[in-house]
Design a protein around this motif. Structure first.
Motif, PDB file in Angstrom:
ATOM      1  N   UNK A  51       0.853  -1.185   0.000  1.00  0.00           N
ATOM      2  CA  UNK A  51       0.000   0.000   0.000  1.00  0.00           C
ATOM      3  C   UNK A  51       0.897   1.246   0.000  1.00  0.00           C
ATOM      4  N   UNK A  52       0.507   2.230  -0.742  1.00  0.00           N
ATOM      5  CA  UNK A  52       1.323   3.449  -0.873  1.00  0.00           C
ATOM      6  C   UNK A  52       1.578   4.116   0.472  1.00  0.00           C
ATOM      7  N   UNK A  53       0.670   3.942   1.423  1.00  0.00           N
ATOM      8  CA  UNK A  53       0.851   4.560   2.735  1.00  0.00           C
ATOM      9  C   UNK A  53       1.939   3.873   3.563  1.00  0.00           C
ATOM     10  N   UNK A  54       2.396   2.701   3.129  1.00  0.00           N
ATOM     11  CA  UNK A  54       3.445   1.964   3.850  1.00  0.00           C
ATOM     12  C   UNK A  54       4.789   2.025   3.131  1.00  0.00           C
ATOM     13  N   UNK A  55       4.868   2.762   2.060  1.00  0.00           N
ATOM     14  CA  UNK A  55       6.095   2.782   1.267  1.00  0.00           C
ATOM     15  C   UNK A  55       7.290   3.354   2.020  1.00  0.00           C
ATOM     16  N   UNK A  56       7.048   4.198   3.000  1.00  0.00           N
ATOM     17  CA  UNK A  56       8.171   4.746   3.768  1.00  0.00           C
ATOM     18  C   UNK A  56       8.939   3.628   4.472  1.00  0.00           C
ATOM     19  N   UNK A  57       8.255   2.581   4.880  1.00  0.00           N
ATOM     20  CA  UNK A  57       8.933   1.458   5.525  1.00  0.00           C
ATOM     21  C   UNK A  57       9.851   0.750   4.521  1.00  0.00           C
ATOM     22  N   UNK A  58       9.375   0.603   3.299  1.00  0.00           N
ATOM     23  CA  UNK A  58      10.194  -0.003   2.245  1.00  0.00           C
ATOM     24  C   UNK A  58      11.399   0.882   1.921  1.00  0.00           C
ATOM     25  N   UNK A  59      11.156   2.167   1.859  1.00  0.00           N
ATOM     26  CA  UNK A  59      12.221   3.111   1.546  1.00  0.00           C
ATOM     27  C   UNK A  59      13.325   3.047   2.593  1.00  0.00           C
ATOM     28  N   UNK A  60      12.962   3.060   3.871  1.00  0.00           N
ATOM     29  CA  UNK A  60      13.954   3.003   4.939  1.00  0.00           C
ATOM     30  C   UNK A  60      14.656   1.647   4.971  1.00  0.00           C
ATOM     31  N   UNK A  61      13.920   0.593   4.687  1.00  0.00           N
ATOM     32  CA  UNK A  61      14.523  -0.742   4.625  1.00  0.00           C
ATOM     33  C   UNK A  61      15.596  -0.773   3.533  1.00  0.00           C
ATOM     34  N   UNK A  62      15.231  -0.309   2.342  1.00  0.00           N
ATOM     35  CA  UNK A  62      16.176  -0.306   1.216  1.00  0.00           C
ATOM     36  C   UNK A  62      17.378   0.591   1.478  1.00  0.00           C
ATOM     37  N   UNK A  63      17.155   1.704   2.156  1.00  0.00           N
ATOM     38  CA  UNK A  63      18.243   2.649   2.423  1.00  0.00           C
ATOM     39  C   UNK A  63      19.251   2.101   3.430  1.00  0.00           C
ATOM     40  N   UNK A  64      18.886   1.034   4.123  1.00  0.00           N
ATOM     41  CA  UNK A  64      19.773   0.501   5.167  1.00  0.00           C
ATOM     42  C   UNK A  64      20.184  -0.950   4.919  1.00  0.00           C
ATOM     43  N   UNK A  65      19.979  -1.455   3.710  1.00  0.00           N
ATOM     44  CA  UNK A  65      20.306  -2.862   3.450  1.00  0.00           C
ATOM     45  C   UNK A  65      21.796  -3.159   3.565  1.00  0.00           C
ATOM     46  N   UNK A  66      22.640  -2.161   3.388  1.00  0.00           N
ATOM     47  CA  UNK A  66      24.085  -2.391   3.463  1.00  0.00           C
ATOM     48  C   UNK A  66      24.643  -2.264   4.877  1.00  0.00           C
ATOM     49  N   UNK A  67      23.800  -1.964   5.839  1.00  0.00           N
ATOM     50  CA  UNK A  67      24.264  -1.795   7.218  1.00  0.00           C
ATOM     51  C   UNK A  67      24.473  -3.167   7.859  1.00  0.00           C
ATOM     52  N   UNK A  68      25.672  -3.409   8.379  1.00  0.00           N
ATOM     53  CA  UNK A  68      25.911  -4.693   9.045  1.00  0.00           C
ATOM     54  C   UNK A  68      25.073  -4.818  10.316  1.00  0.00           C
ATOM     55  N   UNK A  69      24.760  -6.041  10.671  1.00  0.00           N
ATOM     56  CA  UNK A  69      23.956  -6.272  11.870  1.00  0.00           C
ATOM     57  C   UNK A  69      24.687  -7.213  12.822  1.00  0.00           C
ATOM     58  N   UNK A  70      24.208  -7.245  14.037  1.00  0.00           N
ATOM     59  CA  UNK A  70      24.661  -8.152  15.081  1.00  0.00           C
ATOM     60  C   UNK A  70      26.185  -8.101  15.259  1.00  0.00           C
ATOM     61  N   UNK A  71      26.850  -9.221  15.101  1.00  0.00           N
ATOM     62  CA  UNK A  71      28.294  -9.308  15.334  1.00  0.00           C
ATOM     63  C   UNK A  71      29.069  -8.426  14.351  1.00  0.00           C
ATOM     64  N   UNK A  72      28.587  -8.350  13.120  1.00  0.00           N
ATOM     65  CA  UNK A  72      29.274  -7.519  12.126  1.00  0.00           C
ATOM     66  C   UNK A  72      29.234  -6.043  12.531  1.00  0.00           C
ATOM     67  N   UNK A  73      28.136  -5.608  13.145  1.00  0.00           N
ATOM     68  CA  UNK A  73      28.036  -4.222  13.629  1.00  0.00           C
ATOM     69  C   UNK A  73      29.041  -3.995  14.754  1.00  0.00           C
TER      70      UNK A  73
END
Length: 154
Positions: free
Chosen positions: A87-109
């Motif tokens: 839904x277009x009203x939820x696209x901000x969640x997709x945008x933020x997800x895509x903008x942070x896909x290269x961020x390491x998580x957990x142990x890598x962070x």
């Protein structure tokens, strides 16, 4: 010969009755399995809906960092209801997800040096300033309308 034919006919009828009973037994098992799967699907949907309610509320109450909340909401929405997620009203969640896909998580962070972490944190702050209002609006819409329209029997 008449007795042999009658015996074979009776044996055939007994075999057909036994096979029919076995087929009925197997169909009952299939129906029971289908019902159990549907119940499990409904329980999963209810659990995901509850989790989405908690996350959206936490995001609005600022108990959850915006970026983390948006990522979690996006992933749960994808599993909860693909149409709602898109839904277009939820696209901000997709945008933020895509903008942070290269961020390491957990142990890598944890393995990042301070300078690398600061660069990511700076980007998080920029994204938050840019998209906070839209994310809060989307979270409010999810709580008020979005999740309610996709709930069973609602």
């Amino acid at each position: 010969m008449h007795a042999v034919t009658l015996s074979l006919l009776l044996a055939g009828l007994l075999l057909i009755a036994a096979l029919a009973a076995y087929a009925w037994h197997l169909w009952r098992r299939v129906w029971a399995r289908q019902q159990a799967q549907e119940e499990a699907r409904q329980e999963r949907q209810e659990r995901l809906g509850g989790d989405l309610n908690i996350l959206a509320s936490s995001l609005l109450d600022e108990q959850l960092p915006l970026i983390e909340g948006a990522i979690r909401i996006k992933v749960l929405l994808d599993n909860y209801d693909r149409d709602l997620s898109n839904d277009s009203r939820c696209q901000v969640f997709h945008l933020l997800f895509e903008a942070t896909t290269d961020v390491p998580t957990h142990a890598a962070w944890k393995a990042l040096d301070k300078e690398q972490r600061r660069r990511f944190e700076k980007r998080f702050n920029e994204l938050e300033l840019q998209h906070k209002a839209a994310a809060r609006t989307a979270a409010r819409w999810l709580l008020d309308d979005g999740l309610k329209r996709t709930q069973p029997n609602a």
